[in-house]
Design a protein around this motif. Structure first.
Motif, PDB file in Angstrom:
ATOM      1  N   ALA A  48       0.657   0.843  -8.842  1.00 28.74           N
ATOM      2  CA  ALA A  48      -0.315   1.138  -7.785  1.00 28.74           C
ATOM      3  C   ALA A  48       0.055   0.384  -6.509  1.00 28.74           C
ATOM      4  O   ALA A  48       0.389  -0.798  -6.545  1.00 28.74           O
ATOM      5  CB  ALA A  48      -1.715   0.763  -8.240  1.00 28.74           C
ATOM      6  N   GLU A  70      -0.619   9.975  -8.604  1.00 22.71           N
ATOM      7  CA  GLU A  70      -1.022  10.522  -7.307  1.00 22.71           C
ATOM      8  C   GLU A  70      -0.216   9.844  -6.212  1.00 22.71           C
ATOM      9  O   GLU A  70      -0.086   8.612  -6.201  1.00 22.71           O
ATOM     10  CB  GLU A  70      -2.505  10.235  -7.105  1.00 22.71           C
ATOM     11  N   ASN A 100       2.470   5.327  -3.836  1.00 28.16           N
ATOM     12  CA  ASN A 100       1.506   5.527  -4.924  1.00 28.16           C
ATOM     13  C   ASN A 100       0.131   5.197  -4.370  1.00 28.16           C
ATOM     14  O   ASN A 100      -0.187   4.036  -4.112  1.00 28.16           O
ATOM     15  CB  ASN A 100       1.845   4.630  -6.116  1.00 28.16           C
ATOM     16  N   THR A 101      -0.693   6.212  -4.186  1.00 27.21           N
ATOM     17  CA  THR A 101      -2.038   6.020  -3.648  1.00 27.21           C
ATOM     18  C   THR A 101      -3.100   6.206  -4.725  1.00 27.21           C
ATOM     19  O   THR A 101      -4.288   6.266  -4.422  1.00 27.21           O
ATOM     20  CB  THR A 101      -2.287   6.984  -2.465  1.00 27.21           C
ATOM     21  N   GLY A 102      -2.670   6.271  -5.977  1.00 22.73           N
ATOM     22  CA  GLY A 102      -3.598   6.374  -7.091  1.00 22.73           C
ATOM     23  C   GLY A 102      -3.899   5.002  -7.681  1.00 22.73           C
ATOM     24  O   GLY A 102      -3.374   3.975  -7.237  1.00 22.73           O
ATOM     25  N   ASP A 103      -4.732   5.001  -8.710  1.00 14.88           N
ATOM     26  CA  ASP A 103      -5.115   3.751  -9.378  1.00 14.88           C
ATOM     27  C   ASP A 103      -4.119   3.332 -10.449  1.00 14.88           C
ATOM     28  O   ASP A 103      -4.008   2.148 -10.765  1.00 14.88           O
ATOM     29  CB  ASP A 103      -6.498   3.899 -10.020  1.00 14.88           C
ATOM     30  N   GLY A 104      -3.404   4.285 -11.038  1.00 16.30           N
ATOM     31  CA  GLY A 104      -2.452   3.986 -12.109  1.00 16.30           C
ATOM     32  C   GLY A 104      -1.031   4.132 -11.622  1.00 16.30           C
ATOM     33  O   GLY A 104      -0.756   4.173 -10.422  1.00 16.30           O
ATOM     34  N   GLU A 105      -0.100   4.228 -12.569  1.00 21.00           N
ATOM     35  CA  GLU A 105       1.312   4.406 -12.231  1.00 21.00           C
ATOM     36  C   GLU A 105       1.567   5.799 -11.655  1.00 21.00           C
ATOM     37  O   GLU A 105       0.910   6.767 -12.016  1.00 21.00           O
ATOM     38  CB  GLU A 105       2.186   4.252 -13.476  1.00 21.00           C
TER      39      GLU A 105
END
Length: 114
Positions: A48, A70, A100-105
């Motif tokens: 992240a 994401e 990476n603008t998501g919470d996970g990988e």
């Protein structure tokens, strides 16, 4: 040609192209074995917040295929949200970056074509 996972070179790059954080690269097929067609074919894993900074592709092109997670991909200063199954293709002197603008990988397949 078959390339087993155990034969693939892995590395970690920090601040790739001026980006943020560390990105893990798994080189799927060495570019010297693709008859001059690719410079890189790799699976990249971004934690992240990690990113690859803005860079051009001159006399080559690069495809990103989002496998999971994401991302925000910025092409020529225009940003797009991408998720699993989406793809981006940049070449002909155009610039791009990915974060990476998501919470996970975020996991992508990146191929640089000569």
């Amino acid at each position: 040609m078959i390339v087993r996972a155990s034969e693939q070179r892995c590395e970690t790059r920090t601040a790739m192209r001026g980006g943020k954080g560390e990105i893990a690269l798994q080189h799927l097929v060495d570019g010297t074995k693709t008859y001059g067609k690719t410079r890189m074919m790799a699976r990249l894993t971004f934690p992240a917040g990690a990113s690859i900074g803005k860079h051009p592709h001159l006399e080559e092109a690069e495809a990103y295929i989002i496998l999971s997670g994401e991302a925000t991909v910025t092409e020529n200063d225009v940003s797009y949200k991408l998720t699993a199954g989406d793809a981006a293709f940049t070449g002909n002197g155009d610039t791009h970056s990915i974060e990476n603008t998501g919470d996970g990988e975020l996991v992508i397949l990146a191929i640089i074509f000569n």
